[in-house]
Scaffold this motif. Sequence first.
Motif, short mmCIF file in Angstrom:
data_model
loop_
_atom_site.label_atom_id
_atom_site.label_comp_id
_atom_site.label_asym_id
_atom_site.label_seq_id
_atom_site.Cartn_x
_atom_site.Cartn_y
_atom_site.Cartn_z
N ASP A 144 0.73 -1.17 -0.20
CA ASP A 144 0.17 0.02 0.06
C ASP A 144 1.10 1.20 0.01
O ASP A 144 0.51 2.05 -0.64
CB ASP A 144 -0.93 0.12 1.20
N LYS A 145 2.06 1.12 0.75
CA LYS A 145 2.84 2.37 0.81
C LYS A 145 4.39 2.11 0.27
O LYS A 145 5.26 1.99 0.83
CB LYS A 145 2.82 2.92 2.34
N ALA A 146 4.36 1.90 -0.90
CA ALA A 146 5.74 1.46 -1.64
C ALA A 146 6.89 2.43 -1.67
O ALA A 146 7.82 2.08 -1.30
CB ALA A 146 5.50 1.00 -3.14
N TYR A 147 6.46 3.60 -1.46
CA TYR A 147 7.73 4.75 -1.23
C TYR A 147 8.16 4.66 0.08
O TYR A 147 9.28 4.61 0.35
CB TYR A 147 7.09 6.17 -1.54
N ARG A 161 4.60 9.66 -5.18
CA ARG A 161 5.33 8.76 -4.42
C ARG A 161 4.88 7.45 -5.07
O ARG A 161 5.07 6.53 -3.95
CB ARG A 161 4.87 9.31 -3.04
N ALA A 162 3.94 7.19 -5.70
CA ALA A 162 3.40 6.02 -6.28
C ALA A 162 4.54 5.38 -7.04
O ALA A 162 5.51 5.87 -7.94
CB ALA A 162 2.38 6.00 -6.83
N ASN A 212 3.26 -0.25 -5.87
CA ASN A 212 2.04 -0.04 -5.21
C ASN A 212 0.91 -0.91 -5.45
O ASN A 212 0.85 -1.50 -6.65
CB ASN A 212 1.70 1.43 -5.42
N SER A 213 0.25 -1.28 -4.25
CA SER A 213 -0.99 -2.07 -4.55
C SER A 213 -1.95 -1.10 -5.26
O SER A 213 -1.72 -0.04 -5.68
CB SER A 213 -1.64 -2.51 -3.24
N ASN A 214 -2.95 -1.81 -5.87
CA ASN A 214 -4.16 -0.99 -6.62
C ASN A 214 -5.40 -1.87 -6.42
O ASN A 214 -5.28 -3.02 -5.75
CB ASN A 214 -3.74 -0.89 -8.10
N GLN A 271 -2.13 -5.58 -1.23
CA GLN A 271 -1.11 -5.61 -0.50
C GLN A 271 -1.20 -7.02 0.25
O GLN A 271 -2.22 -7.55 0.68
CB GLN A 271 -1.00 -4.70 0.78
#
Length: 125
Positions: free
Chosen positions: A17-20, A45-46, A63-65, A70
Amino acid sequence: MNLPNNYLPVMPYLVLDKAYEFMEFCKYVFGATEQMIVPGQDDTRAIMHGELKIHDAVIMFANSNESWKQKASGMFIFVSNVDEVYKKALEAKSTSLQQPVNQDYGYSAGFEDPFGNHWWITQGE
């Protein structure tokens, strides 16, 4: 089998969910370096596809989508200093799974990162 340079036969691919934030966590805790970052289109930040190197290992992530949710993972990693990595992980809001202790297989610890992944670290020689 002919592998591309900078890759191994098996590599984790994490959908987050928060790859960055995961990338920044790995840089701080493990000293990871960016091998490749392909930014997403929606947000600065994606990350559509990322690759981090920790020593010779590569961790791929994105990143999830709506299609790719996730999923937490578990990883084992040799580090040069268990106490230092464990301390940095806790400073970066990880939760302890196992305090550093001597095991039959070496000096080891475990923690859950803020993204739900479990890391098992053992001191390499």
